[in-house]
Every structure is written in structure tokens, then in C-alpha cells.
Scaffold this motif. Structure first.
Motif, PDB file in Angstrom:
ATOM      1  N   TRP A 155      20.352   2.304 -32.203  1.00 20.05           N
ATOM      2  CA  TRP A 155      20.182   2.303 -33.660  1.00 20.05           C
ATOM      3  C   TRP A 155      21.168   3.263 -34.324  1.00 20.05           C
ATOM      4  O   TRP A 155      21.824   2.928 -35.314  1.00 20.05           O
ATOM      5  CB  TRP A 155      18.745   2.693 -34.029  1.00 20.05           C
ATOM      6  CG  TRP A 155      17.762   1.573 -33.933  1.00 20.05           C
ATOM      7  CD1 TRP A 155      16.835   1.378 -32.950  1.00 20.05           C
ATOM      8  CD2 TRP A 155      17.620   0.470 -34.830  1.00 20.05           C
ATOM      9  NE1 TRP A 155      16.127   0.238 -33.176  1.00 20.05           N
ATOM     10  CE2 TRP A 155      16.578  -0.341 -34.334  1.00 20.05           C
ATOM     11  CE3 TRP A 155      18.257   0.102 -36.010  1.00 20.05           C
ATOM     12  CZ2 TRP A 155      16.154  -1.507 -34.973  1.00 20.05           C
ATOM     13  CZ3 TRP A 155      17.841  -1.064 -36.660  1.00 20.05           C
ATOM     14  CH2 TRP A 155      16.817  -1.853 -36.147  1.00 20.05           C
ATOM     15  N   THR A 159      24.446   2.216 -36.762  1.00 17.95           N
ATOM     16  CA  THR A 159      24.496   2.708 -38.138  1.00 17.95           C
ATOM     17  C   THR A 159      25.785   3.487 -38.401  1.00 17.95           C
ATOM     18  O   THR A 159      26.396   3.352 -39.462  1.00 17.95           O
ATOM     19  CB  THR A 159      23.278   3.611 -38.436  1.00 17.95           C
ATOM     20  OG1 THR A 159      22.087   2.934 -38.058  1.00 17.95           O
ATOM     21  CG2 THR A 159      23.205   3.946 -39.913  1.00 17.95           C
ATOM     22  N   THR A 162      28.964   0.735 -38.153  1.00 16.67           N
ATOM     23  CA  THR A 162      29.076  -0.332 -39.159  1.00 16.67           C
ATOM     24  C   THR A 162      28.871   0.140 -40.590  1.00 16.67           C
ATOM     25  O   THR A 162      29.153  -0.617 -41.521  1.00 16.67           O
ATOM     26  CB  THR A 162      28.058  -1.451 -38.856  1.00 16.67           C
ATOM     27  OG1 THR A 162      26.724  -0.928 -38.947  1.00 16.67           O
ATOM     28  CG2 THR A 162      28.281  -2.017 -37.462  1.00 16.67           C
ATOM     29  N   ARG A 163      28.378   1.382 -40.759  1.00 16.33           N
ATOM     30  CA  ARG A 163      28.071   1.825 -42.124  1.00 16.33           C
ATOM     31  C   ARG A 163      28.666   3.191 -42.459  1.00 16.33           C
ATOM     32  O   ARG A 163      29.473   3.319 -43.370  1.00 16.33           O
ATOM     33  CB  ARG A 163      26.550   1.849 -42.335  1.00 16.33           C
ATOM     34  CG  ARG A 163      25.913   0.483 -42.125  1.00 16.33           C
ATOM     35  CD  ARG A 163      24.412   0.536 -42.243  1.00 16.33           C
ATOM     36  NE  ARG A 163      23.820  -0.678 -41.697  1.00 16.33           N
ATOM     37  CZ  ARG A 163      22.511  -0.855 -41.540  1.00 16.33           C
ATOM     38  NH1 ARG A 163      21.667   0.108 -41.871  1.00 16.33           N
ATOM     39  NH2 ARG A 163      22.051  -1.975 -41.034  1.00 16.33           N
ATOM     40  N   ARG A 186      19.872   8.491 -45.965  1.00 13.38           N
ATOM     41  CA  ARG A 186      19.861   7.041 -45.798  1.00 13.38           C
ATOM     42  C   ARG A 186      20.012   6.663 -44.321  1.00 13.38           C
ATOM     43  O   ARG A 186      19.324   5.768 -43.819  1.00 13.38           O
ATOM     44  CB  ARG A 186      20.998   6.412 -46.619  1.00 13.38           C
ATOM     45  CG  ARG A 186      20.804   6.499 -48.132  1.00 13.38           C
ATOM     46  CD  ARG A 186      22.073   6.091 -48.880  1.00 13.38           C
ATOM     47  NE  ARG A 186      21.927   6.162 -50.321  1.00 13.38           N
ATOM     48  CZ  ARG A 186      21.532   5.145 -51.096  1.00 13.38           C
ATOM     49  NH1 ARG A 186      21.261   3.977 -50.544  1.00 13.38           N
ATOM     50  NH2 ARG A 186      21.425   5.291 -52.394  1.00 13.38           N
ATOM     51  N   ASP A 190      17.132   4.680 -42.147  1.00 16.12           N
ATOM     52  CA  ASP A 190      17.366   3.390 -41.491  1.00 16.12           C
ATOM     53  C   ASP A 190      17.061   3.478 -39.995  1.00 16.12           C
ATOM     54  O   ASP A 190      16.441   2.575 -39.416  1.00 16.12           O
ATOM     55  CB  ASP A 190      18.820   2.953 -41.694  1.00 16.12           C
ATOM     56  CG  ASP A 190      19.110   2.532 -43.131  1.00 16.12           C
ATOM     57  OD1 ASP A 190      18.160   2.460 -43.928  1.00 16.12           O
ATOM     58  OD2 ASP A 190      20.289   2.288 -43.452  1.00 16.12           O
ATOM     59  N   ASP A 200      15.055  -2.864 -40.292  1.00 15.78           N
ATOM     60  CA  ASP A 200      16.122  -2.034 -40.845  1.00 15.78           C
ATOM     61  C   ASP A 200      16.186  -2.198 -42.366  1.00 15.78           C
ATOM     62  O   ASP A 200      16.532  -3.275 -42.864  1.00 15.78           O
ATOM     63  CB  ASP A 200      17.449  -2.453 -40.215  1.00 15.78           C
ATOM     64  CG  ASP A 200      18.612  -1.575 -40.660  1.00 15.78           C
ATOM     65  OD1 ASP A 200      18.404  -0.699 -41.503  1.00 15.78           O
ATOM     66  OD2 ASP A 200      19.727  -1.770 -40.136  1.00 15.78           O
ATOM     67  N   GLU A 202      18.347  -0.953 -44.356  1.00  8.67           N
ATOM     68  CA  GLU A 202      19.765  -1.028 -44.737  1.00  8.67           C
ATOM     69  C   GLU A 202      20.095  -0.235 -46.013  1.00  8.67           C
ATOM     70  O   GLU A 202      20.849  -0.672 -46.863  1.00  8.67           O
ATOM     71  CB  GLU A 202      20.194  -2.487 -44.916  1.00  8.67           C
ATOM     72  CG  GLU A 202      20.041  -3.309 -43.654  1.00  8.67           C
ATOM     73  CD  GLU A 202      20.555  -4.730 -43.812  1.00  8.67           C
ATOM     74  OE1 GLU A 202      21.183  -5.036 -44.846  1.00  8.67           O
ATOM     75  OE2 GLU A 202      20.334  -5.541 -42.886  1.00  8.67           O
ATOM     76  N   THR A 203      19.547   0.961 -46.116  1.00  9.34           N
ATOM     77  CA  THR A 203      19.833   1.789 -47.297  1.00  9.34           C
ATOM     78  C   THR A 203      21.221   2.407 -47.233  1.00  9.34           C
ATOM     79  O   THR A 203      21.752   2.851 -48.254  1.00  9.34           O
ATOM     80  CB  THR A 203      18.786   2.917 -47.435  1.00  9.34           C
ATOM     81  OG1 THR A 203      18.866   3.782 -46.298  1.00  9.34           O
ATOM     82  CG2 THR A 203      17.385   2.349 -47.543  1.00  9.34           C
ATOM     83  N   SER A 205      23.986   0.802 -46.466  1.00 15.55           N
ATOM     84  CA  SER A 205      25.040  -0.192 -46.665  1.00 15.55           C
ATOM     85  C   SER A 205      26.111   0.394 -47.577  1.00 15.55           C
ATOM     86  O   SER A 205      25.813   1.242 -48.435  1.00 15.55           O
ATOM     87  CB  SER A 205      24.455  -1.461 -47.295  1.00 15.55           C
ATOM     88  OG  SER A 205      23.487  -2.033 -46.429  1.00 15.55           O
ATOM     89  N   ASN A 211      16.642   0.653 -52.343  1.00 18.48           N
ATOM     90  CA  ASN A 211      15.698  -0.098 -51.531  1.00 18.48           C
ATOM     91  C   ASN A 211      14.282   0.185 -52.024  1.00 18.48           C
ATOM     92  O   ASN A 211      13.868   1.350 -52.088  1.00 18.48           O
ATOM     93  CB  ASN A 211      15.850   0.315 -50.058  1.00 18.48           C
ATOM     94  CG  ASN A 211      14.874  -0.392 -49.150  1.00 18.48           C
ATOM     95  OD1 ASN A 211      13.737   0.026 -48.996  1.00 18.48           O
ATOM     96  ND2 ASN A 211      15.317  -1.491 -48.544  1.00 18.48           N
TER      97      ASN A 211
END
Length: 523
Positions: A155, A159, A162-163, A186, A190, A200, A202-203, A205, A211
Motif C-alpha cells: 500500500w 501510494t 503513483t501519487r 492524505r 489512504d 482506497d 484516493e485523497t 490523487s 473526499n
């Protein structure tokens, strides 16, 4: 006014005056801040509310420089059931007494549990006795499994990759500041939601969306904390009439409840490796499976514990590192050394993927820096306990049944007689062996209770270190941080040690080299 009213008023006035006189005369005999008639120490509490943790530390320092007596009593009328005094301590022996030796005498207590019941129910962080014990035993079995560590690592790394890296890269290229505390909140939110119930939010992103569940959860937590600031009858009246913070709490809980119901329904249809799925297979004290209402509250307890604590600790960590170049260089040196062994000589490969947990386990100096951060800026600076029966603490302080007792984790770090003359310095070396190759916590474990202690020691301690190491490495390997000019870093006065104005920073790309010096030990 009839003939019966005057004696009643006179009697009430006499009782009130007698209580206040008794309170004032008794309070003058106790060590602690100045006491005034009628109001006790309330004016000092009010005027120091924006620096309450440092004010408490100052009062505790004044009580005993020889570490023989580090307990203060704050006189606050009607705050305790038997007497209006609020006991605060930071003495390690007292804390061991509270958390381990007389553990059963110092539970969360009715005031705390009642205030948090609507949000947390009888979850593990809001319960005592058998209810707490069965959840503790169940959770302990899960938190020791390698599969849970692997799940956390997946996890966290997803995160980051990708973010977080996408957001930081954009900010670096465009030379725009980011609020690192907000990004970390955030990220940890997540991650803990994914680990707890496999969903998830996804805060984090790149668009940083709002959210509904995250907003409602924050609002519910803040409104619940406000209950502790007022007498119980006052917030209960507001709840009955549905006004103010109680109205916000009700609306927020509806959103939270709907979200958790959807998550639970999804887990029932498709069980997974998340904590909620694992608890669905367990049984309660009576041998029955946990009902849906309890499962949702158990999950929320883990979300509350796993979100704010790690993100707040990381925020203070990055701020301390920015102000201590030697420590920053040591962390980068250690990262380079470990990654050279696991990923080869090419520095570009070091930042292609976040750390796997076997790499994170080798980061001894980084763990020491994180522990030193938690010593100086514990995520939960003060913790509260209820006193069941009259007791005497190891330093001789008497605490009456029905009263509230606080141990100040924040204050302990600021005591020279506990941590030495350099107690205020950010010095990771104090956590290392003489050769600097092993992490060595203090022999007296109750000098450091940022992860609690005794039977309630944090089960997620290793997972927290894993997440913090991964995030710290992901940021520091790629970027040098600098505080936005004029940005003020100060504490927010809440149960969790947030930065009031966030942590706004600029990011500059870091150039890594194959050749690296050894750890630079402090003098």
C-alpha cells in the motif's frame, strides 16, 4: 420571595463559599502554578492555551531538578469528581506505575469513553477490561504476521510511486511550494484505509480532491475532541437540542457510517487480507462473531490511530532534518550505502522504486532519527487516565479516586535529569550503539512512551516505522527541502501535535553519487 426561599439561597451560598474556601486553601499547599480564589489556575491555563505543552513542561521542570519529584497539580474547580485538582506527571517511574504496575487502576475512564463513544464505540482505543482485552489479543495475532507487513509495504509503495512522487515532481519542476503536512495526512489516510478495510479513498490523487469520508472523519474527530473541553452536561445538552458542534458531529457520523457500511458489505462479499476481513473471522468474549456495528467501530479505531500519528511524526521529522544538515547527510549516506548493496552502483536505480521492507529494516540511523523526532515531538503529547481507587505514585504524589491524571510525554524529552544536558538537541546518535551499527532504545523503557507502554503498547509500532522509513526515504533520496520564507512552524493545540499552519516547503532535485562518506557522528 417566600419564607422558604431565603434559607435555601442562604444554604446554597454557604455551601458554595465553603467549597471555594476549602478549594483555595488546599490548593495553596500543593505544588504547581499560581492559584486564585474561585477560579484556581484557570486564568493561567487560558493565557497559555496556545503553548500549553511548553507551559506544562515548564511547571514540571520547576518541581524537581533532581528527578526525584516531577509531578505538578493544576487547580481547576469541579474538574475532578472528588476534588478540583488535575495531576500531571512526567516522572518515568510514575509513568511505569500508571502504564504497567497499576495498569488496572488507570483505565481510559468514563469521561473519555462517553465523549468518544459516538465515534469509536467500544473499539480497542475506547474500551477497557474484557472488551479491550479480546480485541487486543485478536489484533496482536494479526500485527505479528509477515503478511500484514507485506500488505502495508504494498500500500505504501503504491501510494508513493503513483501519487506522492507525481505531486512532488510537478512541484519541483514548476518551483511551487507544497504543504507537506497535508500531503502526508492524505498519504497515511489512504494507506491505513487500504490496510484496514481494503478500500482506497484516493485523497492523495494529484488533483488533491476533497473526499466526503475524509472530510466527515476529520469533522467528527474534531467535534468529539471538543467534548473533552466542556463539562459533560453541556455537550450532552447540545446533543439533545442538536446545536453547534454536536449537529456537525451528527451529520459527519452519518457520512462515516454509510462509508463504513459499504466497506463492510464489500468485505463480506469478497474477503481479503485487510484487518476488517481478519476480524470478521474472529469471535468476541461470548464466543460469537463480532456484529456489523462492532466491526465498523473496530475499523474506525484503527483508522484514527494509524492516520494522524505517522503523518504528524513525519512532518516534524522533515522540519527537524531541514534544520540539521548533518543529520540529513547521514540519512542520505545510509540510504546510499544500503541501496548500493541491494540495487547496484547506478544511483538512478536507487530511486526507480520505493524501498521494500527488507531494505527498510537495514536503515538503523534513519530509525534513530525518527525515534528522536518522536522523543522531541510525540504525536500524542499528553495522555489522560482515570483513577479508579486512591493511590500513591512512586514519587509520593497522592491521587484520589475519581480524579484525572495526565502523563506528559512532551515534557519528558525536555528534562535534563532524564535525557541529559543535551535533551533539547535533535541527536539521533543517542539511539545508537557505541559503534553506530545498532538501534538501541533506552534501558528504562518508560523514558520513551510515544508508542505507549505496558499492556497497551502500540501494536502497530513496527508498521509505523516501516511506513515512516519508506516515506522519508522516498522524499530525501529525490529532493532537498527548504522552508518557504516567512512560513511559521508552530504547534496546533489539540490532542495530536499537528503543525498549526502546515509545513510549506520548496523542493530541489538531489544529486546522488556512488561515493559516499561514513555516518558523521555528533560531538
Amino acid at each position: 420571595m417566600d419564607s422558604t426561599t431565603i434559607p435555601l439561597l442562604f444554604g446554597a451560598a454557604t455551601v458554595t463559599f465553603s467549597y471555594l474556601l476549602w478549594f483555595y486553601l488546599l490548593a495553596r499547599k500543593l505544588n504547581g502554578p499560581k492559584v486564585w480564589p474561585l477560579v484556581g489556575s484557570l486564568p493561567l491555563l487560558f493565557f497559555n492555551r496556545r503553548r500549553i505543552h511548553d507551559w506544562i513542561a515548564g511547571n514540571l521542570r520547576s518541581t524537581g531538578a533532581a528527578c526525584t519529584y516531577q509531578t505538578t497539580t493544576i487547580a481547576v474547580p469541579f474538574l475532578a469528581r472528588k476534588q478540583g485538582f488535575y495531576t500531571v506527571t512526567c516522572h518515568p517511574k510514575n509513568i511505569e506505575h500508571i502504564l504497567r504496575t497499576r495498569f488496572d487502576n488507570y483505565p481510559k475512564g468514563p469521561t473519555w469513553q462517553t465523549a468518544f463513544h459516538d465515534l469509536l464505540g467500544e473499539g480497542i482505543f475506547n474500551s477497557d477490561g474484557e472488551t479491550w482485552l479480546i480485541q487486543r489479543k485478536t489484533a496482536a495475532l494479526e500485527f505479528t504476521t509477515r503478511t500484514l507487513r507485506q500488505a502495508m509495504n504494498r500500500w505504501v509503495n503504491r501510494t508513493i510511486r503513483t501519487r506522492l512522487w507525481v505531486i512532488l515532481q510537478k512541484a519541483s519542476k514548476e518551483d511551487i511550494p507544497v504543504d507537506l503536512q497535508d500531503l502526508l495526512l492524505r498519504l497515511t489516510f489512504d494507506n491505513i484505509c487500504g490496510l484496514t478495510f481494503g478500500k482506497d479513498p484516493e485523497t492523495l490523487s494529484p488533483e488533491l480532491p476533497e473526499n466526503p469520508f475524509s472530510i466527515a472523519f476529520d469533522s467528527a474527530t474534531e467535534a468529539t475532541l471538543q467534548r473533552l473541553l466542556y463539562p459533560g452536561f453541556l455537550w450532552k445538552l447540545k446533543k439533545i437540542f442538536g446545536v453547534g458542534a454536536e449537529m456537525r458531529l451528527k451529520k459527519s457520523l452519518e457520512v462515516v457510517e454509510n462509508y463504513m457500511s459499504e466497506a463492510l458489505d464489500a468485505r463480506k462479499e469478497t474477503p481479503s487480507d485487510d484487518l476488517l476481513s481478519r476480524f470478521m473471522k474472529k469471535r468476541d468474549v461470548d464466543g460469537n462473531f463480532f456484529p456489523s456495528t462492532v466491526l465498523k467501530r473496530i475499523a474506525l479505531n484503527f483508522v484514527l490511530a494509524g492516520r494522524d500519528t505517522s503523518s504528524v511524526a513525519l512532518s516534524w521529522f522533515f522540519w527537524l532534518v531541514m534544520n540539521n544538515p548533518r543529520v540529513e547527510q547521514n540519512i542520505v549516506n545510509e540510504l546510499s550505502s544500503v541501496l548500493r548493496e541491494t540495487r547496484g552502483e547506478d544511483p538512478e536505480k536507487w530511486t526507480e522504486e520505493p524501498l521494500v521492507f527488507d531494505e527498510a529494516d537495514k536503515l538503523v540511523y534513519l530509525k534513530a532519527a525518527l525515534a528522536e523526532t518522536l522523543r522531541l515531538y510525540p504525536s500524542v503529547p499528553e495522555d489522560f487516565k482515570y483513577v479508579i481507587s486512591d493511590d500513591i505514585l512512586p514519587d509520593g504524589t497522592r491521587v484520589p479516586a475519581g480524579s484525572t491524571l495526565t502523563y506528559s510525554i512532551y515534557s519528558m524529552a525536555r528534562m535534563k535529569c532524564i535525557w541529559g544536558e543535551d535533551c533539547m538537541e535533535f541527536k539521533p546518535e543517542r539511539w545508537l550503539s557505541v559503534n553506530g551499527d545498532r538501534f538501541e532504545p533506552p534501558k528504562d523503557g518508560y523514558k520513551f512512551v510515544s508508542f505507549n507502554g505496558g499492556p497497551r503498547t502500540c501494536l502497530g509500532k513496527d508498521l509505523a516505522y516501516l511506513q515512516m522509513k519508506s516515506v522519508a526515504s522516498a522524499v530525501l533520496l529525490r529532493y532537498r527541502l527548504s522552508l518557504v520564507p516567512g512560513h511559521r512552524v508552530e504547534q496546533k493545540m489539540s490532542l495530536t501535535l499537528f503543525m498549526k499552519n502546515g509545513l510549506k516547503v520548496f523542493l530541489k532535485p538531489r544529486e546522488l553519487t556512488v561515493s559516499y562518506p561514513k555516518i558523521i557522528m555528533s560531538a
